[in-house]
Design a protein around this motif. Structure first.
Motif: not given
Lengths: 157, 386
Positions: A112, A115-116, A118
């Motif tokens: 993940g 994701i942090s 994006c």
């Protein structure tokens, strides 16, 4: 009959709904102007008729000489395609620089970290906590490439 | 309802033990109630697949001819440190001289895969160890043994990192974007072994655990062990707390669960999968296993100030964090994990399978984890204290 109605309502929807920012994508292109077309106001036409924000990255245009323009076009995908077609018709040579983010999913550990960074919201975890890449939302900002600890994200040129 | 480890082990051997993964246990409690869970389930499997920097690989090679006493050694150009004539210590954070992204963690991953690695050694040139220089290719099969010491195999909880400054920060908690744009957390929360057993009632020194597919053992408390950390109403600490140290032989590990990684502007990290079975011995342990994400809190820490004590933005629960948006200073902030939940879920399943196939038996701790240690601070001092 029903299908026809659906098509109509879809068309109306298209007209009413403003361009939602999350659907906008970017394309990088190289324009080669022949001497006769150097004066064409391309970026104005793109903004006015296709609602495309153009960001000029490099330009080599002198009056009465052939010129080159490298720019990024930001707009709705269908508008981008129409605009490219239009530029081609006008006699200006246009080549796309295709850039795409790809994930080597077989090596991904679904941590993940990407994701942090994006902020476009193109990456998320699905209900089983596996990484999901929503490509239309990707703006190719490349933040995920450097954030990946196990080197799974690549840029395809 | 009372059970003992040996009773449960007899059940495992007879093929009658009832084993659930942590997720299955929590949904059973939600559906059929706590009493059913307590009366029917013997073991709950927990796991974490987290980032780790406090790991050391110990390698023992055979002797060369003529004999060598290692003095300066590198494996695939990653510096390793001599620990005897042909023994080496390779920290997972040691990195290559010509590629700072290639580290001891990558060497470990390649070793487990069975790849050939390049060993370059300079000898001390002693009377009985006259070999001055030695180079070879080797793989896992050429080693006498390789042992991995995870000095922070499990961390009970971790903080949430964010950044209120004007500049992006690359930290050990990933890239933190300025102006509270994102936040990262690093815990498998409700699957974490030490969340399901918050006071180490079943886990102790000598406990047999699952490390990346091999059998490992808890050897004591680990790096930055802080059992006195403040706890919330459900007995779970609100920040980094109990840590466990474990050892395991690398020979039987699966490379899927040992991954070398690199964090931008921080350095090498090791992702390693650890699984711990928790026996449901009594009601107290069963009730701690019933915990869910909304009852696990973590502290939001501002990384914009690079000091030992950093400002905080209060607490938030893991169910908020997992919803991918968390309110920090009244601002909705993107939250993302750094530890693999998908990996942890898969590991709980694997541990369950190895118990059911009688490959992993429970072991009663030989000694309890020290729960009365304070975290020390390292301050500079100008002279010796007499």
């Amino acid at each position: 009959m029903a299908a026809k109605k659906n098509k109509k309502t879809e068309k109306i929807k298209e007209q009413i709904e403003p361009a939602s920012s999350s659907l906008r994508t970017r394309k990088r292109v190289i324009l080669s102007f022949p001497p006769s077309l150097v004066q064409t106001p391309v970026t104005y036409m793109l903004a006015k008729e296709y609602d495309i924000v153009s960001n000029i990255l490099r330009a080599e245009i002198a009056p009465e000489e052939s010129g080159k323009l490298v720019m990024e076009m930001d707009g709705l995908p269908e508008n981008l395609d129409k605009a490219i077609e239009r530029i081609k018709e006008s006699g200006i040579e246009i080549t796309e620089i295709a850039r795409k983010v790809t994930f080597a999913m077989d090596k991904c550990i679904h941590c993940g970290a990407c994701i942090s960074v994006c902020l476009a919201g193109a990456l998320k975890l699905d209900k089983d906590f596996h990484l999901e890449f929503i490509e239309p939302k990707c703006t190719v900002c490349e933040m995920c490439v450097t954030s990946c600890p196990v080197d799974v994200v690549n840029i395809d040129i | 309802m009372q059970r003992t480890c040996s009773e449960i082990n007899e059940k495992i051997k007879a093929g009658k033990a009832s084993v659930l993964t942590a997720l299955e246990a929590k949904s059973l409690i939600a559906e059929k109630g706590f009493k059913t869970f307590l009366n029917t389930v013997d073991i709950v499997t927990t796991a974490s697949f987290e980032m780790n920097t406090n790991s050391v690989l110990y390698l023992n090679f055979g002797q060369t001819d003529p004999l060598i006493y290692f003095s300066e050694v590198s494996i695939n150009n990653v510096p390793a440190y001599p620990a005897g004539p042909t023994d080496l210590v390779l920290p997972c954070v040691s990195f290559s001289k010509d590629d700072h992204k290639y580290s001891g963690a990558n060497v470990l991953e390649e070793l487990i895969k069975g790849n050939d690695l390049h060993l370059k050694a300079i000898g001390r040139n002693l009377e009985v160890f006259p070999n001055k220089e030695f180079e070879t290719w080797f793989n896992l099969k050429n080693l006498n043994h390789g042992r991995l010491l995870l000095n922070q195999a499990v961390n009970q909880n971790n903080i949430v990192a964010t950044n209120s400054g004007d500049k992006d920060i690359n930290s050990h908690m990933g890239t933190l974007i300025a102006h509270l744009e994102n936040s990262t957390y690093n815990s498998s929360s409700c699957l974490n072994p030490l969340v399901n057993d918050p006071f180490c009632k079943t886990i102790g020194i000598g406990s047999r655990i699952w490390v990346a597919g091999a059998t490992g053992y808890i050897v004591g408390h680990g790096s930055n062990h802080n059992p006195l950390q403040k706890r919330n109403d459900f007995n779970v600490p609100v920040g980094s707390a109990i840590t466990l140290s474990a050892i395991a032989e690398i020979g039987n590990m699966n490379s899927k669960w040992v991954r070398g990684g690199f964090l931008k502007s921080f350095g090498p990290v090791l992702y390693i999968g650890v699984g711990i079975p928790i026996p449901v011995l009594n009601e107290e342990i069963a009730s701690s296993i019933a915990i869910t994400d909304d009852k696990i809190h973590s502290t939001i820490v501002d990384f914009s100030i690079p000091r030992r004590t950093k400002p905080t933005f209060g607490l938030c629960t893991y169910s908020e964090l997992r919803s991918s948006t968390v309110l920090i200073n009244k601002k909705p902030t993107l939250s993302a994990p750094l530890s693999s939940m998908a990996g942890a879920i898969e590991i709980t399943q694997l541990v369950k399978e190895s118990i059911l196939s009688k490959n992993l038996l429970l072991s009663e701790p030989i000694s309890a984890i020290n729960m009365n240690v304070e975290v020390k601070k390292l301050d500079s001092r100008l002279a010796e204290l007499v």
